[in-house]
Design a protein around this motif. Structure first.
Motif, mmCIF file in Angstrom:
data_model
loop_
_atom_site.group_PDB
_atom_site.id
_atom_site.type_symbol
_atom_site.label_atom_id
_atom_site.label_comp_id
_atom_site.label_asym_id
_atom_site.label_seq_id
_atom_site.Cartn_x
_atom_site.Cartn_y
_atom_site.Cartn_z
ATOM 1 N N SER A 63 0.867 -1.184 0.000
ATOM 2 C CA SER A 63 0.000 0.000 0.000
ATOM 3 C C SER A 63 0.893 1.219 0.000
ATOM 4 O O SER A 63 1.996 1.198 0.561
ATOM 5 C CB SER A 63 -0.914 0.010 1.234
ATOM 6 O OG SER A 63 -0.141 0.047 2.424
ATOM 7 N N GLY A 64 0.428 2.298 -0.648
ATOM 8 C CA GLY A 64 1.283 3.468 -0.715
ATOM 9 C C GLY A 64 0.613 4.660 -1.365
ATOM 10 O O GLY A 64 -0.617 4.699 -1.533
ATOM 11 N N ILE A 65 1.433 5.614 -1.762
ATOM 12 C CA ILE A 65 0.964 6.892 -2.314
ATOM 13 C C ILE A 65 1.590 7.096 -3.682
ATOM 14 O O ILE A 65 2.801 6.936 -3.858
ATOM 15 C CB ILE A 65 1.328 8.049 -1.367
ATOM 16 C CG1 ILE A 65 0.668 7.816 0.004
ATOM 17 C CG2 ILE A 65 0.887 9.384 -1.949
ATOM 18 C CD1 ILE A 65 1.127 8.788 1.080
ATOM 19 N N VAL A 66 0.762 7.437 -4.657
ATOM 20 C CA VAL A 66 1.227 7.634 -6.035
ATOM 21 C C VAL A 66 2.130 8.862 -6.114
ATOM 22 O O VAL A 66 1.794 9.939 -5.618
ATOM 23 C CB VAL A 66 0.033 7.789 -6.994
ATOM 24 C CG1 VAL A 66 0.513 8.106 -8.404
ATOM 25 C CG2 VAL A 66 -0.827 6.537 -6.987
ATOM 26 N N VAL A 67 3.279 8.677 -6.755
ATOM 27 C CA VAL A 67 4.237 9.763 -6.951
ATOM 28 C C VAL A 67 4.172 10.320 -8.368
ATOM 29 O O VAL A 67 4.187 11.531 -8.584
ATOM 30 C CB VAL A 67 5.674 9.274 -6.653
ATOM 31 C CG1 VAL A 67 6.696 10.371 -6.945
ATOM 32 C CG2 VAL A 67 5.796 8.802 -5.211
ATOM 33 N N LYS A 68 4.068 9.412 -9.346
ATOM 34 C CA LYS A 68 4.072 9.835 -10.748
ATOM 35 C C LYS A 68 3.353 8.785 -11.573
ATOM 36 O O LYS A 68 3.384 7.595 -11.246
ATOM 37 C CB LYS A 68 5.517 10.001 -11.242
ATOM 38 C CG LYS A 68 5.666 10.642 -12.609
ATOM 39 C CD LYS A 68 7.147 10.863 -12.934
ATOM 40 C CE LYS A 68 7.314 11.548 -14.278
ATOM 41 N NZ LYS A 68 8.758 11.762 -14.611
ATOM 42 N N VAL A 69 2.683 9.209 -12.654
ATOM 43 C CA VAL A 69 1.971 8.270 -13.522
ATOM 44 C C VAL A 69 2.365 8.496 -14.975
ATOM 45 O O VAL A 69 2.760 9.594 -15.377
ATOM 46 C CB VAL A 69 0.441 8.401 -13.376
ATOM 47 C CG1 VAL A 69 0.009 8.147 -11.942
ATOM 48 C CG2 VAL A 69 -0.054 9.748 -13.861
ATOM 49 N N GLY A 70 2.229 7.417 -15.779
ATOM 50 C CA GLY A 70 2.472 7.517 -17.207
ATOM 51 C C GLY A 70 1.313 8.172 -17.941
ATOM 52 O O GLY A 70 0.220 8.331 -17.406
ATOM 53 N N GLU A 71 1.550 8.494 -19.188
ATOM 54 C CA GLU A 71 0.581 9.278 -19.962
ATOM 55 C C GLU A 71 -0.715 8.525 -20.253
ATOM 56 O O GLU A 71 -1.760 9.149 -20.519
ATOM 57 C CB GLU A 71 1.214 9.720 -21.283
ATOM 58 C CG GLU A 71 1.647 8.578 -22.180
ATOM 59 C CD GLU A 71 2.455 9.054 -23.379
ATOM 60 O OE1 GLU A 71 2.234 8.509 -24.478
ATOM 61 O OE2 GLU A 71 3.286 9.951 -23.206
ATOM 62 N N ASN A 72 -0.693 7.186 -20.179
ATOM 63 C CA ASN A 72 -1.912 6.400 -20.426
ATOM 64 C C ASN A 72 -2.692 6.077 -19.157
ATOM 65 O O ASN A 72 -3.710 5.391 -19.215
ATOM 66 C CB ASN A 72 -1.563 5.082 -21.120
ATOM 67 C CG ASN A 72 -1.057 5.279 -22.532
ATOM 68 O OD1 ASN A 72 -1.260 6.330 -23.132
ATOM 69 N ND2 ASN A 72 -0.383 4.270 -23.068
ATOM 70 N N VAL A 73 -2.227 6.559 -18.030
ATOM 71 C CA VAL A 73 -2.847 6.221 -16.749
ATOM 72 C C VAL A 73 -3.864 7.295 -16.374
ATOM 73 O O VAL A 73 -3.502 8.449 -16.105
ATOM 74 C CB VAL A 73 -1.791 6.077 -15.637
ATOM 75 C CG1 VAL A 73 -2.472 5.751 -14.305
ATOM 76 C CG2 VAL A 73 -0.786 4.984 -15.992
ATOM 77 N N ASN A 74 -5.121 6.915 -16.367
ATOM 78 C CA ASN A 74 -6.202 7.833 -15.994
ATOM 79 C C ASN A 74 -6.864 7.444 -14.678
ATOM 80 O O ASN A 74 -7.655 8.211 -14.121
ATOM 81 C CB ASN A 74 -7.270 7.853 -17.093
ATOM 82 C CG ASN A 74 -6.721 8.320 -18.424
ATOM 83 O OD1 ASN A 74 -6.036 9.338 -18.496
ATOM 84 N ND2 ASN A 74 -7.014 7.581 -19.487
ATOM 85 N N GLU A 75 -6.534 6.246 -14.183
ATOM 86 C CA GLU A 75 -7.193 5.711 -13.004
ATOM 87 C C GLU A 75 -6.778 6.428 -11.720
ATOM 88 O O GLU A 75 -7.563 6.536 -10.779
ATOM 89 C CB GLU A 75 -6.901 4.215 -12.867
ATOM 90 C CG GLU A 75 -7.504 3.351 -13.966
ATOM 91 C CD GLU A 75 -6.653 3.342 -15.238
ATOM 92 O OE1 GLU A 75 -7.030 2.620 -16.171
ATOM 93 O OE2 GLU A 75 -5.616 4.035 -15.302
ATOM 94 N N VAL A 76 -5.530 6.886 -11.665
ATOM 95 C CA VAL A 76 -5.002 7.557 -10.475
ATOM 96 C C VAL A 76 -4.130 8.719 -10.896
ATOM 97 O O VAL A 76 -3.717 8.834 -12.065
ATOM 98 C CB VAL A 76 -4.174 6.589 -9.593
ATOM 99 C CG1 VAL A 76 -5.053 5.519 -8.980
ATOM 100 C CG2 VAL A 76 -3.024 5.962 -10.389
ATOM 101 N N GLN A 77 -3.821 9.579 -9.922
ATOM 102 C CA GLN A 77 -2.925 10.704 -10.147
ATOM 103 C C GLN A 77 -2.016 10.863 -8.932
ATOM 104 O O GLN A 77 -2.278 10.280 -7.870
ATOM 105 C CB GLN A 77 -3.721 11.980 -10.385
ATOM 106 C CG GLN A 77 -4.619 12.380 -9.223
ATOM 107 C CD GLN A 77 -5.491 13.574 -9.561
ATOM 108 O OE1 GLN A 77 -5.454 14.104 -10.658
ATOM 109 N NE2 GLN A 77 -6.287 14.008 -8.591
ATOM 110 N N PRO A 78 -0.932 11.619 -9.075
ATOM 111 C CA PRO A 78 -0.023 11.804 -7.939
ATOM 112 C C PRO A 78 -0.765 12.277 -6.695
ATOM 113 O O PRO A 78 -1.643 13.141 -6.751
ATOM 114 C CB PRO A 78 0.957 12.856 -8.450
ATOM 115 C CG PRO A 78 1.005 12.618 -9.929
ATOM 116 C CD PRO A 78 -0.399 12.266 -10.311
ATOM 117 N N GLY A 79 -0.424 11.678 -5.562
ATOM 118 C CA GLY A 79 -1.069 11.997 -4.297
ATOM 119 C C GLY A 79 -2.161 11.028 -3.907
ATOM 120 O O GLY A 79 -2.564 10.981 -2.731
ATOM 121 N N ASP A 80 -2.663 10.241 -4.859
ATOM 122 C CA ASP A 80 -3.709 9.266 -4.546
ATOM 123 C C ASP A 80 -3.150 8.145 -3.677
ATOM 124 O O ASP A 80 -1.985 7.751 -3.808
ATOM 125 C CB ASP A 80 -4.291 8.661 -5.828
ATOM 126 C CG ASP A 80 -5.281 9.587 -6.516
ATOM 127 O OD1 ASP A 80 -5.754 10.534 -5.868
ATOM 128 O OD2 ASP A 80 -5.583 9.359 -7.702
#
Length: 372
Positions: A63-80
């Motif tokens: 379990s953790g916190i999103v730091v960065k996402v790729g350009e095709n990732v719409n499900e989550v964003q940084p901080g989620d």
């Protein structure tokens, strides 16, 4: 990117040390800062087998916190806030039929030691690859995973608790609710009361089963099973559980049975204790076999189910478990004990000895749940 990770060779203890994490975030990638990870018996088992290749960074209840996402990732964003489950292709027949744990590529994606592109994401000081696990390797301070691994959760929940929902608790509860599809008034029994067995008991209570029977050789675990929903318990070191179950059901047998032990005799007992049209979910990762004559099944239309990771879509199923937890119906937090990441070997020993049902190691000691 320099991180800390618990690295293991075959049959050795974990060594927490510096490793390099690939910092290129590709289109479907999600970079996660790990807060915590549950320890699962399969981490221990695989460390003493030949799969995956070694050295390896294990862990698959992160379990953790999103730091960065790729350009095709719409499900989550940084901080989620997220949980990490297994990887799947989301394109094959089984994925499209709602069974991603039977994905055509499940083996290489989760046990191959590399990411979906076939690359190592962890490197040692000599730039040699270190195998990953479940495309998450949550025994680390950071991980670069895939969008299919990610389940977004509310920020008011305690991330330190939630990781084990990704495997052990999903496996046990999903076997009851998704594979066996237990119904109100049907009987239920579980052989073995570890994390998976306790999850099955809680799920049987949610389904409205009666009676709910826990079978084990540990009286302390059996007492805990009653606290979590078992209506009856039986210590099978003191007698024949089949006879007990038949007496309890007026000779009919049990409608829904889960075996978590993988012990040949116990699995056969579980099969023999089934009612007509009863179902057995055999959940253990084991090299032991179970023998039966087809007539054992055909005479009363009995069924045996394989059920890996709950046989459901984690992005939909795990939020259901979280809602059950919020409702007070799935109190899995009673089974968890926290350990510092550096004490991962002590956490594992506590699990193998049976002193702790579900150990969780904390990577981010500065994390504070927003609800506190």
């Amino acid at each position: 990117m320099r991180i800390k990770a618990a690295v293991a060779e075959q049959g050795t203890e974990y060594v927490v040390r510096d490793v390099e994490l690939v910092d290129e975030v590709k289109p479907n990638d999600v970079l996660v800062k790990l807060v915590a990870s549950g320890l699962c018996r399969s981490d221990y088992s695989l460390r003493h087998s030949g799969l995956p290749s070694y050295p390896v960074i294990l862990g698959h209840e992160g379990s953790g916190i999103v730091v960065k996402v790729g350009e095709n990732v719409n499900e989550v964003q940084p901080g989620d806030h997220v949980l990490l489950s297994y990887a799947y292709c989301d394109e094959c027949k089984q994925c499209n039929h709602g069974h991603p744990s039977a994905c055509k590529h499940w083996g290489p994606y989760n046990f191959g030691g590399r990411n979906k592109e076939g690359e190592y994401i962890f490197k040692d000081e000599n730039n040699e690859g270190i195998s990953g696990f479940y495309n998450q390797s949550s025994f680390a301070t950071y991980s670069l995973t895939d969008k299919t691994n990610i389940i977004k959760v509310d920020k008011d929940l305690d991330l330190r608790l939630l990781g084990p929902l990704s495997c052990g608790f999903t496996t046990g509860s999903g076997a009851v609710l998704s594979s066996l599809k237990a119904k109100v008034g049907e009987s239920f029994a579980v052989y073995g009361t570890g994390a998976v067995g306790f999850a099955a008991i809680m799920a049987a209570k949610i389904a409205g089963c009666y009676p709910i029977v826990a079978i084990d050789i540990n009286d302390k675990r059996l007492e805990q099973a009653r606290e979590l929903g078992a209506t009856h318990t039986f210590n099978n070191s003191e007698g024949d559980p089949k006879e007990f179950l038949l007496q309890l059901t007026d000779g009919d047998g049990i409608d829904n049975v889960v075996d978590t032990t993988g012990i040949t005799k116990v699995m056969k007992d579980a099969l023999d204790s089934l009612s007509a049209y009863g179902g057995l979910a055999a959940l253990a990762v084991t090299n032991n076999n179970i023998e039966f004559n087809p007539s054992d099944l055909n005479a009363k239309n009995k069924r045996i189910y394989g059920s890996i990771m709950g046989d459901d879509i984690p992005q939909y199923y795990i939020p259901k478990l979280i809602q059950f937890y919020k409702n007070g119906q799935f109190p899995f937090d009673k089974l968890i004990k926290f350990f510092d990441f550096e004490d991962i070997n002590e956490a594992e020993k506590a699990s193998i000895s049976g002193n702790v049902v579900k150990p969780v190691v904390i990577m981010d000691k500065d994390y504070k749940p927003q609800s506190l």
